[in-house]
Design a protein around this motif. Sequence first.
Motif, PDB file in Angstrom:
ATOM      1  N   GLN A  22      21.905 -30.808  31.420  1.00 56.08           N
ATOM      2  CA  GLN A  22      22.159 -29.369  31.572  1.00 56.08           C
ATOM      3  C   GLN A  22      23.471 -28.959  30.914  1.00 56.08           C
ATOM      4  O   GLN A  22      24.154 -28.046  31.392  1.00 56.08           O
ATOM      5  CB  GLN A  22      22.150 -28.996  33.056  1.00 56.08           C
ATOM      6  CG  GLN A  22      21.754 -27.556  33.355  1.00 56.08           C
ATOM      7  CD  GLN A  22      21.382 -27.351  34.807  1.00 56.08           C
ATOM      8  OE1 GLN A  22      20.786 -28.224  35.432  1.00 56.08           O
ATOM      9  NE2 GLN A  22      21.711 -26.197  35.352  1.00 56.08           N
ATOM     10  N   LEU A  23      23.806 -29.609  29.802  1.00 55.94           N
ATOM     11  CA  LEU A  23      25.102 -29.374  29.165  1.00 55.94           C
ATOM     12  C   LEU A  23      25.080 -28.143  28.267  1.00 55.94           C
ATOM     13  O   LEU A  23      24.286 -28.068  27.334  1.00 55.94           O
ATOM     14  CB  LEU A  23      25.496 -30.599  28.330  1.00 55.94           C
ATOM     15  CG  LEU A  23      26.768 -30.438  27.484  1.00 55.94           C
ATOM     16  CD1 LEU A  23      27.996 -30.345  28.395  1.00 55.94           C
ATOM     17  CD2 LEU A  23      26.908 -31.597  26.499  1.00 55.94           C
ATOM     18  N   PRO A  24      25.965 -27.175  28.507  1.00 59.61           N
ATOM     19  CA  PRO A  24      26.131 -26.080  27.546  1.00 59.61           C
ATOM     20  C   PRO A  24      26.932 -26.617  26.350  1.00 59.61           C
ATOM     21  O   PRO A  24      28.063 -27.084  26.509  1.00 59.61           O
ATOM     22  CB  PRO A  24      26.942 -25.035  28.320  1.00 59.61           C
ATOM     23  CG  PRO A  24      26.994 -25.526  29.739  1.00 59.61           C
ATOM     24  CD  PRO A  24      26.813 -26.997  29.687  1.00 59.61           C
ATOM     25  N   PHE A  25      26.337 -26.588  25.151  1.00 58.04           N
ATOM     26  CA  PHE A  25      26.991 -27.232  24.007  1.00 58.04           C
ATOM     27  C   PHE A  25      26.516 -26.592  22.709  1.00 58.04           C
ATOM     28  O   PHE A  25      25.323 -26.401  22.497  1.00 58.04           O
ATOM     29  CB  PHE A  25      26.663 -28.733  24.014  1.00 58.04           C
ATOM     30  CG  PHE A  25      27.432 -29.550  23.017  1.00 58.04           C
ATOM     31  CD1 PHE A  25      28.815 -29.524  22.981  1.00 58.04           C
ATOM     32  CD2 PHE A  25      26.766 -30.361  22.105  1.00 58.04           C
ATOM     33  CE1 PHE A  25      29.529 -30.288  22.066  1.00 58.04           C
ATOM     34  CE2 PHE A  25      27.466 -31.137  21.184  1.00 58.04           C
ATOM     35  CZ  PHE A  25      28.849 -31.100  21.159  1.00 58.04           C
ATOM     36  N   GLY A  61      26.434 -23.660  21.558  1.00 55.23           N
ATOM     37  CA  GLY A  61      25.682 -22.425  21.640  1.00 55.23           C
ATOM     38  C   GLY A  61      24.329 -22.519  22.309  1.00 55.23           C
ATOM     39  O   GLY A  61      23.565 -21.544  22.314  1.00 55.23           O
ATOM     40  N   THR A  62      24.031 -23.655  22.914  1.00 55.60           N
ATOM     41  CA  THR A  62      22.747 -23.804  23.600  1.00 55.60           C
ATOM     42  C   THR A  62      22.947 -24.724  24.812  1.00 55.60           C
ATOM     43  O   THR A  62      24.071 -25.092  25.140  1.00 55.60           O
ATOM     44  CB  THR A  62      21.674 -24.360  22.637  1.00 55.60           C
ATOM     45  OG1 THR A  62      20.398 -24.334  23.267  1.00 55.60           O
ATOM     46  CG2 THR A  62      22.011 -25.776  22.169  1.00 55.60           C
ATOM     47  N   VAL A  63      21.869 -25.056  25.496  1.00 51.67           N
ATOM     48  CA  VAL A  63      21.940 -25.917  26.682  1.00 51.67           C
ATOM     49  C   VAL A  63      20.895 -27.020  26.536  1.00 51.67           C
ATOM     50  O   VAL A  63      19.769 -26.764  26.097  1.00 51.67           O
ATOM     51  CB  VAL A  63      21.673 -25.124  27.989  1.00 51.67           C
ATOM     52  CG1 VAL A  63      21.734 -26.037  29.207  1.00 51.67           C
ATOM     53  CG2 VAL A  63      22.679 -23.986  28.129  1.00 51.67           C
ATOM     54  N   CYS A  71      15.556 -29.698  21.801  1.00 50.94           N
ATOM     55  CA  CYS A  71      14.241 -29.606  21.175  1.00 50.94           C
ATOM     56  C   CYS A  71      14.398 -29.232  19.699  1.00 50.94           C
ATOM     57  O   CYS A  71      15.482 -28.876  19.233  1.00 50.94           O
ATOM     58  CB  CYS A  71      13.367 -28.607  21.904  1.00 50.94           C
ATOM     59  SG  CYS A  71      13.962 -26.905  21.827  1.00 50.94           S
ATOM     60  N   ALA A  72      13.292 -29.294  18.960  1.00 48.03           N
ATOM     61  CA  ALA A  72      13.333 -29.055  17.515  1.00 48.03           C
ATOM     62  C   ALA A  72      13.871 -27.666  17.191  1.00 48.03           C
ATOM     63  O   ALA A  72      14.614 -27.486  16.213  1.00 48.03           O
ATOM     64  CB  ALA A  72      11.937 -29.248  16.925  1.00 48.03           C
ATOM     65  N   GLU A  73      13.500 -26.689  18.006  1.00 46.57           N
ATOM     66  CA  GLU A  73      13.967 -25.330  17.759  1.00 46.57           C
ATOM     67  C   GLU A  73      15.487 -25.234  17.900  1.00 46.57           C
ATOM     68  O   GLU A  73      16.153 -24.509  17.149  1.00 46.57           O
ATOM     69  CB  GLU A  73      13.289 -24.353  18.727  1.00 46.57           C
ATOM     70  CG  GLU A  73      11.804 -24.151  18.481  1.00 46.57           C
ATOM     71  CD  GLU A  73      10.952 -25.306  18.994  1.00 46.57           C
ATOM     72  OE1 GLU A  73       9.767 -25.379  18.601  1.00 46.57           O
ATOM     73  OE2 GLU A  73      11.463 -26.144  19.779  1.00 46.57           O
ATOM     74  N   GLN A  74      16.034 -25.941  18.877  1.00 52.08           N
ATOM     75  CA  GLN A  74      17.490 -25.944  19.042  1.00 52.08           C
ATOM     76  C   GLN A  74      18.175 -26.647  17.869  1.00 52.08           C
ATOM     77  O   GLN A  74      19.186 -26.180  17.347  1.00 52.08           O
ATOM     78  CB  GLN A  74      17.856 -26.630  20.362  1.00 52.08           C
ATOM     79  CG  GLN A  74      17.455 -25.851  21.609  1.00 52.08           C
ATOM     80  CD  GLN A  74      17.662 -26.660  22.876  1.00 52.08           C
ATOM     81  OE1 GLN A  74      17.086 -27.730  23.046  1.00 52.08           O
ATOM     82  NE2 GLN A  74      18.495 -26.140  23.775  1.00 52.08           N
ATOM     83  N   LYS A  75      17.638 -27.785  17.456  1.00 49.13           N
ATOM     84  CA  LYS A  75      18.207 -28.523  16.326  1.00 49.13           C
ATOM     85  C   LYS A  75      18.138 -27.703  15.034  1.00 49.13           C
ATOM     86  O   LYS A  75      18.982 -27.860  14.147  1.00 49.13           O
ATOM     87  CB  LYS A  75      17.462 -29.846  16.141  1.00 49.13           C
ATOM     88  CG  LYS A  75      17.702 -30.876  17.244  1.00 49.13           C
ATOM     89  CD  LYS A  75      18.980 -31.647  17.027  1.00 49.13           C
ATOM     90  CE  LYS A  75      19.085 -32.838  17.967  1.00 49.13           C
ATOM     91  NZ  LYS A  75      20.304 -33.653  17.725  1.00 49.13           N
ATOM     92  N   ALA A  76      17.118 -26.830  14.936  1.00 51.82           N
ATOM     93  CA  ALA A  76      16.929 -26.034  13.717  1.00 51.82           C
ATOM     94  C   ALA A  76      18.036 -25.006  13.510  1.00 51.82           C
ATOM     95  O   ALA A  76      18.128 -24.407  12.430  1.00 51.82           O
ATOM     96  CB  ALA A  76      15.573 -25.339  13.755  1.00 51.82           C
ATOM     97  N   ALA A  77      18.899 -24.819  14.504  1.00 56.95           N
ATOM     98  CA  ALA A  77      20.049 -23.926  14.325  1.00 56.95           C
ATOM     99  C   ALA A  77      20.924 -24.392  13.167  1.00 56.95           C
ATOM    100  O   ALA A  77      21.677 -23.601  12.589  1.00 56.95           O
ATOM    101  CB  ALA A  77      20.869 -23.850  15.611  1.00 56.95           C
ATOM    102  N   GLY A  78      20.816 -25.665  12.826  1.00 62.29           N
ATOM    103  CA  GLY A  78      21.604 -26.217  11.726  1.00 62.29           C
ATOM    104  C   GLY A  78      20.798 -26.508  10.485  1.00 62.29           C
ATOM    105  O   GLY A  78      21.201 -27.342   9.670  1.00 62.29           O
ATOM    106  N   GLN A  79      19.688 -25.813  10.282  1.00 63.53           N
ATOM    107  CA  GLN A  79      18.831 -26.132   9.138  1.00 63.53           C
ATOM    108  C   GLN A  79      19.505 -25.820   7.798  1.00 63.53           C
ATOM    109  O   GLN A  79      19.174 -26.431   6.780  1.00 63.53           O
ATOM    110  CB  GLN A  79      17.498 -25.406   9.241  1.00 63.53           C
ATOM    111  CG  GLN A  79      17.577 -23.897   9.245  1.00 63.53           C
ATOM    112  CD  GLN A  79      16.209 -23.252   9.460  1.00 63.53           C
ATOM    113  OE1 GLN A  79      15.192 -23.939   9.474  1.00 63.53           O
ATOM    114  NE2 GLN A  79      16.181 -21.932   9.632  1.00 63.53           N
ATOM    115  N   GLY A 132      23.167 -34.640  19.688  1.00 62.06           N
ATOM    116  CA  GLY A 132      22.669 -35.295  20.889  1.00 62.06           C
ATOM    117  C   GLY A 132      21.270 -35.844  20.725  1.00 62.06           C
ATOM    118  O   GLY A 132      20.450 -35.296  19.991  1.00 62.06           O
ATOM    119  N   CYS A 133      21.015 -36.956  21.409  1.00 68.63           N
ATOM    120  CA  CYS A 133      19.703 -37.600  21.465  1.00 68.63           C
ATOM    121  C   CYS A 133      19.431 -38.023  22.907  1.00 68.63           C
ATOM    122  O   CYS A 133      20.351 -38.069  23.725  1.00 68.63           O
ATOM    123  CB  CYS A 133      19.656 -38.832  20.559  1.00 68.63           C
ATOM    124  SG  CYS A 133      20.012 -38.486  18.816  1.00 68.63           S
TER     125      CYS A 133
END
Length: 463
Positions: A63-66, A68-70, A321-329, A338-339
């Motif tokens: 539940q880490l806020p990091f 710009g997302t959680v 999730c993939a959508e969160q990771k896509a913030a850095g596309q 994070g993994c």
Amino acid sequence: MTTIIRGGTVVNADRAFRADVLTDGDKIVAIGEKLDAPANATVIDASGQYVMPGGIDTHTHMQLPFMGTVTADDFFTGTAAGLAGGTTTIMDFVIPNPQQSLLEAYHTWRGWAAKSAGDYTFHVAVTWWSDKVHEEMGTLVRDHGVNSFKHFMAYKNAIMADDETLVRSFTRALELGAIPTVHAENGELVFQLQQDLLKKGITGPSAHPLSRPPEVEAEAANRAIAIANVLGTPVYIVHVSCAESLDAIARARAKGQRVYGEALAGHLVIDDSVYQSADLEFARGHVMSPPFRSKHHQAALWQGLRGGNLHTTATDHCTFCAEQKAAGQDDFTKIPNGCGGVEDRMSVVWDAGVNSGMLTPSEFVRVTSANAAQIFNMYPRKGVVAVGADADLVVWDPEGTRTISAKTQFAKGGFNVFEGRTVKGIPSHTLHAGNVVFARGELRAVAGAGRHVDRPAFTKTHA
């Protein structure tokens, strides 16, 4: 509730022996051959299996806020996934914002963790310094069972601790009988390398490991160890990923300094080729810090575990999730770092370590639970199968197999860095506080059943 585990081989860090294990309530009450048990006791047949202390993951972020997302896993889903993999206790991180009260942040995290299915305890990060931080560190140690403080030497312009903060916090930790822990990466170097790569138009996930080479980690590890040496405090280096950092730990320990090292399951078996994948979603899914390294560094980490210069195994479980990771596309520096892995650590370390002959079963217990319990002052409540210890146990089937996949995992995020790996050696049953919470694939986790583990301050002889 009374449970009898019959016919297994008890494995502790010091020895293995055939015995039944009887639990009553949340404690182990008897260990021996052919134990008597009440007629209404739950019976687990452990024939051909090992009975070991539940795993302790020394490094998770639920539940880490990091960035710009959680994270996708909260304290219930994350600890439940851990139980499925044999991990019964997590050590998570309270990370105050700069200028935020440590106590305020601590109480926020405690509120989030109330839904935990497994036991939990916290390292508290020191992200800034003032007289108030000095005071609140004392309150956390005296009144809230905190005996470790985290320092990020990375993440410039966010939560990075400068050298003054390290010196002041290490000194205060020594006064209080607490242990400093550090994320060792030179944040200034990382920032400059990131900017250089972006200026060159290298914006994809392949740039991530280039911005955080082993030298960046080694410099910070050496600096943290040197500061601790001058001040006379022990120090714990989290997620050691490269041979150079391990060398710094080994040199210090050879001189008698109290330095402890942690290895991540992912760093032990995954190499940096993942960042070169043409599947950018796959490559982004592996972005964590420090990054995965070459096979040369993996071999060094195994040597460190076997030789006693690395002491614990963890995951840095931090799922996006993939959508969160896509913030850095379009900019790799914006990929949330994070993994996952809390569900898979025990099996991965057993499969790669014990099955290969690099670790004995007792050494496996040492690096998955016993050392963590001892370093962070939870022993013998945790980390050992002994009368009076918590009834947190894993019945381990050394012949059982499982193919790891995001499609079948209990953890959230929809991605798994160990995807497709078939592991031999899995839990058949997990007990938490005497309750069977996982049985042959069936997860019986209960939200709120987890307990906060208070960790007393160390005596001056430890420090």
